[in-house]
Design an enzyme around this catalytic site. Structure first.
Site, PDB file in Angstrom:
ATOM      1  N   HIS A  31      39.474  64.443  71.966  1.00 38.35           N
ATOM      2  CA  HIS A  31      38.822  63.647  73.017  1.00 38.35           C
ATOM      3  C   HIS A  31      38.605  62.224  72.529  1.00 38.35           C
ATOM      4  O   HIS A  31      37.955  61.989  71.507  1.00 38.35           O
ATOM      5  CB  HIS A  31      37.510  64.303  73.427  1.00 38.35           C
ATOM      6  CG  HIS A  31      37.743  65.585  74.170  1.00 38.35           C
ATOM      7  ND1 HIS A  31      36.947  66.693  74.025  1.00 38.35           N
ATOM      8  CD2 HIS A  31      38.722  65.912  75.064  1.00 38.35           C
ATOM      9  CE1 HIS A  31      37.421  67.656  74.812  1.00 38.35           C
ATOM     10  NE2 HIS A  31      38.493  67.210  75.447  1.00 38.35           N
ATOM     11  N   GLU A  64      30.960  70.668  67.059  1.00 40.01           N
ATOM     12  CA  GLU A  64      30.445  69.499  67.775  1.00 40.01           C
ATOM     13  C   GLU A  64      29.499  68.770  66.834  1.00 40.01           C
ATOM     14  O   GLU A  64      28.464  69.307  66.434  1.00 40.01           O
ATOM     15  CB  GLU A  64      29.690  69.929  69.050  1.00 40.01           C
ATOM     16  CG  GLU A  64      30.554  70.639  70.077  1.00 40.01           C
ATOM     17  CD  GLU A  64      31.367  69.697  70.965  1.00 40.01           C
ATOM     18  OE1 GLU A  64      31.286  68.463  70.778  1.00 40.01           O
ATOM     19  OE2 GLU A  64      32.075  70.205  71.852  1.00 40.01           O
ATOM     20  N   GLU A 112      35.255  60.541  71.240  1.00 38.85           N
ATOM     21  CA  GLU A 112      34.481  61.233  70.202  1.00 38.85           C
ATOM     22  C   GLU A 112      34.882  60.719  68.827  1.00 38.85           C
ATOM     23  O   GLU A 112      35.521  61.392  68.033  1.00 38.85           O
ATOM     24  CB  GLU A 112      34.678  62.744  70.368  1.00 38.85           C
ATOM     25  CG  GLU A 112      34.221  63.197  71.752  1.00 38.85           C
ATOM     26  CD  GLU A 112      34.588  64.632  72.120  1.00 38.85           C
ATOM     27  OE1 GLU A 112      35.105  65.360  71.258  1.00 38.85           O
ATOM     28  OE2 GLU A 112      34.349  65.012  73.281  1.00 38.85           O
ATOM     29  N   HIS A 139      34.770  67.828  67.231  1.00 45.55           N
ATOM     30  CA  HIS A 139      34.446  67.123  68.469  1.00 45.55           C
ATOM     31  C   HIS A 139      33.047  66.540  68.314  1.00 45.55           C
ATOM     32  O   HIS A 139      32.376  66.747  67.314  1.00 45.55           O
ATOM     33  CB  HIS A 139      34.440  68.112  69.647  1.00 45.55           C
ATOM     34  CG  HIS A 139      35.798  68.553  70.088  1.00 45.55           C
ATOM     35  ND1 HIS A 139      36.365  68.134  71.266  1.00 45.55           N
ATOM     36  CD2 HIS A 139      36.708  69.381  69.513  1.00 45.55           C
ATOM     37  CE1 HIS A 139      37.561  68.685  71.400  1.00 45.55           C
ATOM     38  NE2 HIS A 139      37.803  69.444  70.355  1.00 45.55           N
TER      39      HIS A 139
HETATM   40 ZN   LIG Z   1      35.361  66.996  72.721  1.00 40.38          ZN
END
Ligand SMILES: [Zn+2]
Length: 374
Positions: free
Chosen positions: A134, A337, A137, A261
């Site tokens: 992404h 994350e 990020e 992420h």
């Molecule tokens: Zn992500």
């Protein structure tokens, strides 16, 4: 998408997970037990209010950007070009153990790089770290990059030396270079790749484009609508970025994968496409045990909590990386994350002074993962 909203519900028959199970085209940023934070446009906010949710405007997107997306905040992170330069330098410094490989090209023909860190001989024991599916990020590039740097710099000391003798560690810090470049130059909050879609919009979500249970959902967090932030694409592996990762994994047959992420500080394991847990009890136990072990290792560094949970408990996603790596190869597969915890701390725009502590707290967990799966 000019509004940043906090959504709550006081009606027990109107749950937040119900909201996430509908195709509303929302850009979901935070999912907590008692509230959601999302980015939306005014008509979407109105619609949520009409449905009976309590919708509070936290900030205008522009105001959020001017608070966090400062020149200093941009300068602290890699670009596609500076990453390539640093990866080349890392490989040039220790050519006997580091090899830089182009694993594919993006939609806009940018190279996607992976470092193979190992002694020259071939091994069947391999582990893979991925970053930046992404675009926005950014810290998800810096953590795997610093991991590669750490491994190279400690290659002559155990346990790294032993790992590089017996196995191979692969690191691809930027899977989505086009999107990332666009997030640096045009739109800091860009998420997808830069595929031109037939409806005139741009981008497929690379983390919804993998070919396991692909396209089986139609919700805000895994969407069939090309202009949505989580558009799954026209078919599985329609994107060169996901094909690059697919082909690398098919070739190298890794024993485990971590994909970085941000944000929210979570350790996610499959499945994303269903609320059902993994049915194979040994695999389930291994992944849950590893997730809690990594949580503890991360916490012990600076008291930051990364919560382990099944991916679908955050929100439903079909076609993500780890559902595919586990679904097809049955290998331990995690989505980490990274920092921060909430939007108040910058959300996707993590202040650059947080890069080093984020890496430091994730280092022992990454090393433990290597130790366990290699
Ligand atoms: Zn992500």
């Amino acid at each position: 998408m000019n509004l940043i909203l906090q959504v709550t519900s006081t009606n027990p028959r109107l749950s937040l997970s119900q909201l996430l199970s509908q195709p509303l085209g929302l850009d979901v940023w935070e999912v907590k037990s008692d509230y959601l934070v999302l980015r939306a446009a005014e008509p979407q906010a109105e619609r949520l209010r009409r449905m009976g949710y309590r919708v509070e405007q936290l900030e205008l997107t522009d105001a959020f950007l001017s608070t966090f997306a400062t020149a200093e905040a941009i300068a602290g992170y890699h670009s596609a070009a500076s990453l390539e330069q640093d990866l080349r330098q890392l490989a040039a410094g220790r050519p006997e153990i580091v090899e830089l490989r182009e694993i594919g090209r993006s939609v806009e023909n940018r190279p996607i790089w992976a470092l193979r860190i190992a002694e020259r001989r071939r091994s069947t024991r391999k582990v893979l770290f991925l970053g930046c599916h992404h675009a926005r990020e950014w810290v998800a590039i810096e953590v795997p990059y610093r991991l590669a740097e750490y491994l190279v710099n400690h290659a002559d000391q155990n346990p790294v030396q032993q790992w590089l003798t017996q196995g191979e560690i692969w690191v691809a810090p930027m899977v989505n270079p086009d999107g990332h470049e666009f997030s640096r130059t045009e739109d800091r909050l860009w998420r997808k790749n830069r595929r031109p879609n037939p409806d005139g919009s741009f981008g497929v979500d690379p983390n919804r484009n993998y070919g396991y249970m692909w396209g089986t959902l139609d919700v805000s967090t895994s969407s069939q609508v090309p202009s949505d932030e989580t558009y799954v694409g026209p078919h599985a592996f329609s994107e060169p970025e996901t094909r690059a990762v697919r082909d690398l994994i098919a070739r190298e047959l890794f024993r485990g994968v971590i994909t970085y992420h941000s944000f929210s500080q979570l350790i996610l394991y499959p499945w994303g496409y269903t609320a059902q847990p993994i049915t194979e009890p040994d695999d389930h136990n291994l992944m849950v045990t590893l997730a809690y072990q990594m949580q503890k290792l991360i916490y012990d560094v600076q008291d930051h909590t990364y919560t382990p949970q099944q991916s679908s408990q955050l929100y439903p996603t079909a076609g993500d990386t780890t559902d595919w790596t586990y679904g097809i190869y049955q290998i331990p597969s995690f989505t980490v994350e990274l920092r921060p915890q909430t939007i108040d701390e910058g959300g996707f725009i993590l202040p650059p002074n947080q890069i080093q502590p984020t890496w430091e707290e994730n280092q022992p967990a990454a090393l433990e993962f290597i130790h366990r799966v290699l």
